[in-house]
Design an enzyme around this catalytic site. Structure first.
Site, short mmCIF file in Angstrom:
data_model
loop_
_atom_site.label_atom_id
_atom_site.label_comp_id
_atom_site.label_asym_id
_atom_site.label_seq_id
_atom_site.Cartn_x
_atom_site.Cartn_y
_atom_site.Cartn_z
CG ASP A 185 -2.09 0.69 0.91
OD1 ASP A 185 -3.18 0.34 0.77
OD2 ASP A 185 -1.94 2.03 0.82
CE LYS A 195 -17.35 13.92 -8.02
NZ LYS A 195 -16.89 14.91 -6.99
CD GLU A 249 1.82 4.01 -8.18
OE1 GLU A 249 0.48 3.81 -8.26
OE2 GLU A 249 2.49 3.38 -8.95
CG ASP A 258 -18.61 -0.48 -3.60
OD1 ASP A 258 -17.61 -0.15 -4.04
OD2 ASP A 258 -19.46 0.52 -3.11
CG ASP A 308 -8.96 4.46 -3.60
OD1 ASP A 308 -9.71 4.26 -2.67
OD2 ASP A 308 -8.04 4.59 -3.33
C1 LIG Z 1 -10.41 1.72 -0.68
S1 LIG Z 1 -9.07 1.15 0.06
C2 LIG Z 1 -9.16 -0.56 0.13
C3 LIG Z 1 -8.07 -1.01 1.07
C4 LIG Z 1 -8.24 -2.63 1.23
N1 LIG Z 1 -8.16 -3.23 0.08
C5 LIG Z 1 -9.93 -3.07 1.66
O1 LIG Z 1 -10.61 -3.56 0.98
O2 LIG Z 1 -10.06 -2.88 2.87
C6 LIG Z 1 -7.88 1.45 -1.25
C7 LIG Z 1 -6.46 1.32 -0.61
O3 LIG Z 1 -5.72 1.30 -1.77
C8 LIG Z 1 -4.39 2.08 -1.64
N2 LIG Z 1 -3.93 2.48 -2.83
C9 LIG Z 1 -4.61 3.57 -3.73
N3 LIG Z 1 -3.95 3.77 -4.88
C10 LIG Z 1 -2.69 3.04 -4.65
C11 LIG Z 1 -1.50 2.84 -5.23
N4 LIG Z 1 -1.50 3.44 -6.70
N5 LIG Z 1 -0.46 2.05 -5.03
C12 LIG Z 1 -0.63 1.46 -4.03
N6 LIG Z 1 -1.87 1.40 -3.07
C13 LIG Z 1 -2.89 2.31 -3.35
C14 LIG Z 1 -5.01 3.13 -0.61
O4 LIG Z 1 -3.79 3.62 0.22
C15 LIG Z 1 -6.15 2.56 0.22
O5 LIG Z 1 -5.37 1.78 1.22
#
Ligand SMILES: C[S@@+](CC[C@H](N)C(=O)[O-])C[C@H]1O[C@@H](n2cnc3c(N)ncnc32)[C@H](O)[C@@H]1O
Length: 211
Positions: free
Chosen positions: A60, A114, A87, A146, A110
């Site tokens: 993460d 939009k 990343e 979702d 995520d």
């Molecule tokens: C909506 S959360 C979901 C976390 C986990 N998978 C869950 O379902 O509980 C999305 C996660 O992806 C991480 N994230 C977003 N973009 C990322 C990227 N480019 N590289 C690594 N992690 C990323 C965010 O920091 C966040 O912890």
């Protein structure tokens, strides 16, 4: 200020561009599962507890979430996990060696609903070749969301890539394990859908674009 647990279990890979196996051991005799965008990592911890003979890599960008994860692992005696602050594109495109991963989990990423934010989505056509490259033969890509629009978009890019076959049974052994976000969404009455695809292998096809 870093502490002992973090030094032992979290690798900070921001700005690293070498192969991952120069930084951590990727044991060839153990299955490797990657939880990409693991967040606070309940899923990764449960997965590691279920399969103590496997290596789970939890990755993460947010260090605070990884700290929570490693503290829970310490409490629960989980030792078969590495946490990477990295990343996703750096890890998958630049660092992960070919044919390394048994299952790649990208769960509740995520959704960037939009239109003007769509480009921020992790899962796009460019990424499919890299996911195929890092999976072992027979390896699986597990995605959940979702967000119906995101699901449709991912299904389209996976199918258009020609690199994967649907493999719905690829996650039945872990269907009871929920991520932190999935629990949240379920508590709000929202369903989270899971899809699994298996790496398609090279065939006698001049148009095959896999590795
Ligand atoms: C909506 S959360 C979901 C976390 C986990 N998978 C869950 O379902 O509980 C999305 C996660 O992806 C991480 N994230 C977003 N973009 C990322 C990227 N480019 N590289 C690594 N992690 C990323 C965010 O920091 C966040 O912890």
């Amino acid at each position: 200020m870093r502490n002992k647990i973090e030094d032992k279990y979290i690798n900070i890979l921001s700005g690293e561009y070498c192969r991952l196996d120069r930084i951590i051991t990727l044991p060839p005799d153990r299955l490797i599962e990657v939880d990409m965008g693991c967040g606070k990592g309940s899923f990764a911890t449960q997965l590691a507890a279920r399969y103590p003979d496997r290596l789970v890599i939890a990755a993460d960008v947010m260090i605070g979430r990884l700290r929570k994860l490693v503290k829970r692992n310490e409490r629960e005696g989980i030792v078969n996990m590495r946490a990477l602050r990295v990343e996703a594109r750096s890890l998958l495109v630049l660092m992960m060696p070919d044919r390394t991963v048994h299952r790649l989990h990208i769960l509740c990423p995520d959704p960037w609903p939009k239109d003007r934010h769509r480009a921020n989505r992790l899962l796009c056509a460019d990424f499919m070749g890299q996911i195929h490259r890092i999976l072992q033969p027979g390896g699986m890509f597990h995605f959940s969301t979702d967000d119906v629009n995101y699901l449709t978009a991912v299904e389209q890019v996976v199918t258009a890539s020609g690199l994967f076959d649907p493999y719905p049974e690829g996650w039945t052994d872990i269907a009871d394990l929920k991520t932190d976000f999935e629990r949240l969404w379920n508590a709000e009455g929202k369903a989270v859908q899971h899809h699994v695809w298996r790496r398609r292998e090279p065939v006698d096809d001049p148009n095959y674009r896999g590795h």
